[in-house]
Design a protein around this motif. Structure first.
Motif, PDB file in Angstrom:
ATOM      1  N   LEU A   1       0.804  -1.217   0.000  1.00  0.00           N
ATOM      2  CA  LEU A   1       0.000   0.000   0.000  1.00  0.00           C
ATOM      3  C   LEU A   1       0.839   1.270   0.000  1.00  0.00           C
TER       4      LEU A   1
ATOM      5  N   ASP B   1       1.115   6.818   1.252  1.00  0.00           N
ATOM      6  CA  ASP B   1       0.377   5.580   1.462  1.00  0.00           C
ATOM      7  C   ASP B   1      -0.795   5.541   0.495  1.00  0.00           C
ATOM      8  N   LEU B   2      -1.116   4.350   0.016  1.00  0.00           N
ATOM      9  CA  LEU B   2      -2.260   4.170  -0.877  1.00  0.00           C
ATOM     10  C   LEU B   2      -3.473   3.748  -0.050  1.00  0.00           C
ATOM     11  N   PRO B   3      -4.679   3.991  -0.573  1.00  0.00           N
ATOM     12  CA  PRO B   3      -5.888   3.636   0.181  1.00  0.00           C
ATOM     13  C   PRO B   3      -6.080   2.121   0.311  1.00  0.00           C
ATOM     14  N   GLU B   4      -6.806   1.720   1.328  1.00  0.00           N
ATOM     15  CA  GLU B   4      -7.108   0.303   1.538  1.00  0.00           C
ATOM     16  C   GLU B   4      -7.841  -0.305   0.340  1.00  0.00           C
ATOM     17  N   SER B   5      -8.513   0.524  -0.444  1.00  0.00           N
ATOM     18  CA  SER B   5      -9.282   0.044  -1.601  1.00  0.00           C
ATOM     19  C   SER B   5      -8.396  -0.266  -2.811  1.00  0.00           C
ATOM     20  N   THR B   6      -7.083  -0.110  -2.682  1.00  0.00           N
ATOM     21  CA  THR B   6      -6.175  -0.339  -3.814  1.00  0.00           C
ATOM     22  C   THR B   6      -6.354  -1.737  -4.402  1.00  0.00           C
TER      23      THR B   6
END
Length: 186
Positions: A146, A159-164
């Motif tokens: 992420l 940081d990337l979103p949990e929805s990645t």
């Protein structure tokens, strides 16, 4: 839904598991390359499963998961010098952009690697990571899950979103669905 991406049926070989491999791709040592299914290997891509590690019997094994996209390869480039290639594992739902050179040890699931990137030897890219276009990842780098890396040398950006995971999975499945033979050939 986005419009189809058409290809000429004669240019691609389609396997029983739905892999589509361009006849213009360079696949060396195919007995050492494992495709998980529904993977697209574009024109000009180069996959080297023929390079030896330390002597006879140590051929490289390259394993790609399901719904991977290997973008177009670098045109007319040859690489000189001594290379040591090691086994490489690429997970499911991985998109590797055009003109990108990958020498990573492991690429996790749901990973996007942009165009014109260089992924150095022994790099580990964890699940749901993204490498921006033009990024150079130095050898032995670990890209955390992420996270977005960009630049030269590649560094953590955000940081990337949990929805990645869901977004990348939808992207790779949609691309595979859109990748169709020209209608005059059906």
């Amino acid at each position: 839904m986005e419009s189809p991406i058409y290809y000429t049926r004669a240019e691609y070989i389609e396997t029983d598991t739905g892999n589509k491999v361009s006849r213009r791709a360079t696949i060396a040592g195919p007995q050492n390359i494992i495709l998980g299914g529904k993977t697209i290997i574009s024109s000009g891509a180069i996959i080297r499963g023929d390079l030896r590690r330390t002597g006879p019997g140590h051929a490289v094994v390259i394993s790609l998961g399901r719904y991977c996209l290997i973008g177009e390869g670098p045109p007319y480039k040859t690489y000189r010098g001594n290379f040591n290639y090691y086994p490489m594992k690429i997970g499911d739902h991985v998109h590797i952009g055009a003109n990108t050179i990958v020498e990573a040890a492991t690429i996790g699931n749901h990973v996007e690697i942009g165009k014109n990137c260089v992924i150095g030897k022994f790099t580990i890219i964890k699940d749901c990571a993204k490498i921006a276009d033009g990024t150079i990842i130095p050898p032995n780098t670990v890209v955390p899950a992420l996270s977005l890396f960009a630049g030269s040398p590649g560094r953590f950006v955000e940081d990337l979103p949990e929805s990645t995971q869901e977004m990348v999975e939808a992207l790779t499945k949609q691309y595979y669905t859109r990748f169709q033979p020209m209608s005059s050939e059906r």
